[in-house]
Write a protein that holds these residues in place. Structure first.
Motif, short mmCIF file in Angstrom:
data_model
loop_
_atom_site.label_atom_id
_atom_site.label_comp_id
_atom_site.label_asym_id
_atom_site.label_seq_id
_atom_site.Cartn_x
_atom_site.Cartn_y
_atom_site.Cartn_z
N UNK A 100 -26.04 12.14 22.00
CA UNK A 100 -26.45 12.12 20.12
C UNK A 100 -25.25 12.24 19.24
N UNK A 101 -24.46 12.63 19.69
CA UNK A 101 -23.49 12.99 18.93
C UNK A 101 -23.02 11.68 17.50
N UNK A 129 -40.48 9.97 11.70
CA UNK A 129 -40.66 9.05 12.77
C UNK A 129 -40.18 9.63 14.15
N UNK A 130 -40.71 9.64 15.23
CA UNK A 130 -40.43 10.01 16.26
C UNK A 130 -39.12 10.22 17.07
N UNK A 131 -38.73 9.06 17.00
CA UNK A 131 -36.85 8.83 17.18
C UNK A 131 -36.10 10.08 16.51
N UNK A 171 -28.34 5.90 4.10
CA UNK A 171 -29.14 6.82 4.07
C UNK A 171 -30.45 7.40 3.54
N UNK A 172 -30.29 6.40 2.84
CA UNK A 172 -32.65 6.24 2.42
C UNK A 172 -33.59 6.49 3.42
N UNK A 173 -32.81 4.72 4.71
CA UNK A 173 -33.73 4.73 5.70
C UNK A 173 -33.83 5.87 6.56
N UNK A 174 -32.71 6.93 7.08
CA UNK A 174 -32.72 8.05 7.24
C UNK A 174 -33.75 9.17 7.19
N UNK A 175 -33.93 9.57 5.40
CA UNK A 175 -34.34 9.66 4.86
C UNK A 175 -36.15 10.01 4.75
N UNK A 176 -35.88 8.65 4.34
CA UNK A 176 -37.83 8.19 4.89
C UNK A 176 -38.44 8.19 6.18
N UNK A 177 -37.12 8.15 7.14
CA UNK A 177 -37.51 8.69 9.00
C UNK A 177 -38.03 9.25 8.64
N UNK A 178 -37.45 11.07 8.21
CA UNK A 178 -37.57 12.46 8.05
C UNK A 178 -39.51 12.10 7.59
N UNK A 179 -39.39 11.47 6.73
CA UNK A 179 -40.38 12.31 5.53
C UNK A 179 -42.09 11.62 6.47
N UNK A 218 -38.52 14.02 17.35
CA UNK A 218 -38.74 14.79 18.74
C UNK A 218 -37.06 15.39 18.47
N UNK A 219 -35.71 14.58 17.91
CA UNK A 219 -34.91 15.06 18.47
C UNK A 219 -34.65 16.74 17.55
N UNK A 220 -35.18 16.55 16.24
CA UNK A 220 -34.71 17.63 15.58
C UNK A 220 -35.42 18.79 15.63
#
Length: 113
Positions: A94-95, A27-29, A16-24, A32-34
């Protein structure tokens, strides 16, 4: 508190922390999907904050169980919403990604006791 619960909870907090950091850090991956899914840019920070809060809550939950339960439930709901968003965008390939992030939170809930 079992060893399995601690390991799963720590792993869930890490994801969850990694995912949050990726948004902050945009991160391209992630961004781009968002964009493809139609998630407004103004939501991205709040989505990251929600994931970061879930990660912290899981860690705090190792000492204060009700907070860990609330954090795990919140992360499950968050990633359920992510799955719904992916399905609505018809990006079926992407599911698995939000499911991978939700799995440790589900497992932590199952192992609490």
């Amino acid at each position: 508190m079992s060893t399995a619960y601690v390991i799963v909870t720590l792993f869930g907090a890490l994801l969850a922390g990694f995912s949050a950091g990726s948004v902050f850090f945009n991160a391209k991956w992630v961004v781009e999907p968002l964009t493809e899914y139609g998630v407004p840019r103004t939501w991205w920070t709040w989505l990251g904050v929600a994931k970061a809060a879930g990660a912290v809550g899981l860690l705090v939950g190792l000492a204060v169980q009700p907070i860990g339960i609330a954090a795990a439930v919140g992360l499950v709901l968050y990633f359920t919403g992510a799955v719904i968003t992916v399905i609505r965008a018809r990006s079926y390939a992407h599911i698995p990604f939000p499911l991978i992030y939700a799995a440790p939170a589900v497992a932590a809930l199952a192992l609490i006791g």
